[in-house]
Scaffold this motif. Structure first.
Motif, mmCIF file in Angstrom:
data_model
loop_
_atom_site.group_PDB
_atom_site.id
_atom_site.type_symbol
_atom_site.label_atom_id
_atom_site.label_comp_id
_atom_site.label_asym_id
_atom_site.label_seq_id
_atom_site.Cartn_x
_atom_site.Cartn_y
_atom_site.Cartn_z
ATOM 1 N N MET A 1 -1.773 -26.326 57.409
ATOM 2 C CA MET A 1 -2.340 -27.563 57.887
ATOM 3 C C MET A 1 -1.539 -28.230 58.999
ATOM 4 N N PRO A 2 -0.439 -27.633 59.450
ATOM 5 C CA PRO A 2 0.262 -28.270 60.571
ATOM 6 C C PRO A 2 -0.581 -28.232 61.841
ATOM 7 N N TYR A 3 -0.432 -29.268 62.638
ATOM 8 C CA TYR A 3 -1.108 -29.363 63.929
ATOM 9 C C TYR A 3 -0.085 -29.767 64.969
ATOM 10 N N LEU A 4 -0.051 -29.041 66.074
ATOM 11 C CA LEU A 4 0.825 -29.355 67.203
ATOM 12 C C LEU A 4 -0.043 -29.597 68.419
ATOM 13 N N ASN A 5 0.135 -30.752 69.036
ATOM 14 C CA ASN A 5 -0.536 -31.067 70.288
ATOM 15 C C ASN A 5 0.528 -31.135 71.381
ATOM 16 N N ILE A 6 0.330 -30.370 72.435
ATOM 17 C CA ILE A 6 1.244 -30.360 73.578
ATOM 18 C C ILE A 6 0.500 -30.950 74.764
ATOM 19 N N GLN A 7 1.064 -32.015 75.308
ATOM 20 C CA GLN A 7 0.463 -32.674 76.462
ATOM 21 C C GLN A 7 1.491 -32.672 77.586
ATOM 22 N N THR A 8 1.054 -32.265 78.786
ATOM 23 C CA THR A 8 1.978 -32.202 79.916
ATOM 24 C C THR A 8 1.263 -32.531 81.219
ATOM 25 N N ASN A 9 2.039 -32.965 82.188
ATOM 26 C CA ASN A 9 1.472 -33.219 83.511
ATOM 27 C C ASN A 9 1.522 -31.961 84.390
ATOM 28 N N GLN A 10 2.044 -30.867 83.866
ATOM 29 C CA GLN A 10 2.110 -29.610 84.603
ATOM 30 C C GLN A 10 0.806 -28.830 84.431
ATOM 31 N N THR A 11 0.441 -28.077 85.455
ATOM 32 C CA THR A 11 -0.711 -27.193 85.365
ATOM 33 C C THR A 11 -0.204 -25.824 84.947
ATOM 34 N N LEU A 12 -0.725 -25.321 83.835
ATOM 35 C CA LEU A 12 -0.269 -24.047 83.294
ATOM 36 C C LEU A 12 -1.265 -22.937 83.615
ATOM 37 N N SER A 13 -0.750 -21.790 83.983
ATOM 38 C CA SER A 13 -1.619 -20.625 84.179
ATOM 39 C C SER A 13 -2.156 -20.202 82.810
ATOM 40 N N ASP A 14 -3.201 -19.402 82.820
ATOM 41 C CA ASP A 14 -3.761 -18.909 81.554
ATOM 42 C C ASP A 14 -2.720 -18.151 80.745
ATOM 43 N N ASP A 15 -1.903 -17.352 81.412
ATOM 44 C CA ASP A 15 -0.870 -16.582 80.717
ATOM 45 C C ASP A 15 0.179 -17.488 80.080
ATOM 46 N N TYR A 16 0.628 -18.498 80.819
ATOM 47 C CA TYR A 16 1.628 -19.427 80.276
ATOM 48 C C TYR A 16 1.047 -20.267 79.149
ATOM 49 N N ARG A 17 -0.209 -20.662 79.294
ATOM 50 C CA ARG A 17 -0.866 -21.436 78.242
ATOM 51 C C ARG A 17 -0.944 -20.609 76.953
ATOM 52 N N GLU A 18 -1.346 -19.360 77.083
ATOM 53 C CA GLU A 18 -1.446 -18.469 75.918
ATOM 54 C C GLU A 18 -0.075 -18.235 75.283
ATOM 55 N N LYS A 19 0.932 -18.026 76.113
ATOM 56 C CA LYS A 19 2.292 -17.809 75.601
ATOM 57 C C LYS A 19 2.774 -19.042 74.828
ATOM 58 N N LEU A 20 2.543 -20.211 75.370
ATOM 59 C CA LEU A 20 2.952 -21.445 74.713
ATOM 60 C C LEU A 20 2.198 -21.651 73.399
ATOM 61 N N LEU A 21 0.901 -21.363 73.387
ATOM 62 C CA LEU A 21 0.107 -21.478 72.154
ATOM 63 C C LEU A 21 0.650 -20.549 71.066
ATOM 64 N N VAL A 22 0.803 -19.293 71.410
ATOM 65 C CA VAL A 22 1.211 -18.289 70.424
ATOM 66 C C VAL A 22 2.629 -18.540 69.917
ATOM 67 N N GLU A 23 3.565 -18.756 70.825
ATOM 68 C CA GLU A 23 4.964 -18.906 70.423
ATOM 69 C C GLU A 23 5.219 -20.229 69.696
ATOM 70 N N SER A 24 4.581 -21.312 70.114
ATOM 71 C CA SER A 24 4.790 -22.588 69.426
ATOM 72 C C SER A 24 4.147 -22.582 68.044
ATOM 73 N N SER A 25 3.027 -21.885 67.889
ATOM 74 C CA SER A 25 2.384 -21.777 66.580
ATOM 75 C C SER A 25 3.324 -21.127 65.572
ATOM 76 N N LYS A 26 3.892 -20.022 65.965
ATOM 77 C CA LYS A 26 4.826 -19.311 65.087
ATOM 78 C C LYS A 26 6.071 -20.148 64.806
ATOM 79 N N LEU A 27 6.616 -20.752 65.847
ATOM 80 C CA LEU A 27 7.841 -21.540 65.730
ATOM 81 C C LEU A 27 7.668 -22.708 64.751
ATOM 82 N N VAL A 28 6.598 -23.479 64.906
ATOM 83 C CA VAL A 28 6.392 -24.650 64.044
ATOM 84 C C VAL A 28 6.075 -24.234 62.609
ATOM 85 N N ALA A 29 5.228 -23.231 62.444
ATOM 86 C CA ALA A 29 4.899 -22.768 61.092
ATOM 87 C C ALA A 29 6.167 -22.320 60.359
ATOM 88 N N GLU A 30 6.975 -21.502 61.017
ATOM 89 C CA GLU A 30 8.218 -21.033 60.399
ATOM 90 C C GLU A 30 9.175 -22.193 60.133
#
Length: 115
Positions: A1-30
């Motif tokens: 049930m954890p939820y992480l919202n990341i808000q930034t003024n930077q424009t992220l490429s699709d690859d960077y967005r995906e990397k941030l989603l995947v890696e932060s999901s694992k990091l916070v859950a663990e």
């Protein structure tokens, strides 16, 4: 049930967005000792934001979960700041991380409450 919202003024490429989603999901859950099966992450990039009165790269991260152990928040904060810095080039001193420990009775899923 954890939820992480990341808000930034930077424009992220699709690859960077995906990397941030995947890696932060694992990091916070663990970090919270929760199953990643229930982890949710969202990213809102290219958001008008200021930090310290300046418009340079910045981010606001908000974690909501039932049962956030206070002794884990410092490590999670440090790891998230390092991750955001490595992916989005945002200096850790321009990142806020907010933790919200939510009561079980205030968190719903599948039309019911956890509490």
């Amino acid at each position: 049930m954890p939820y992480l919202n990341i808000q930034t003024n930077q424009t992220l490429s699709d690859d960077y967005r995906e990397k941030l989603l995947v890696e932060s999901s694992k990091l916070v859950a663990e970090g919270l000792g929760k199953s990643e099966e229930f982890m949710m992450v969202s990213i809102k990039d290219d958001t008008p934001m200021l930090f310290g009165g300046k418009s340079g790269p910045t981010a606001f991260l908000e974690i909501k979960s039932v049962g956030i152990p206070a002794n884990k928040t410092k490590d999670i904060c440090q790891q998230l700041c390092e991750l955001v810095h490595s992916v989005a080039s945002i200096p850790p001193e321009r990142i806020y991380v907010k933790f919200n420990d939510v009561q079980r009775s205030m968190w719903g899923w599948k039309g019911d409450m956890f509490g």
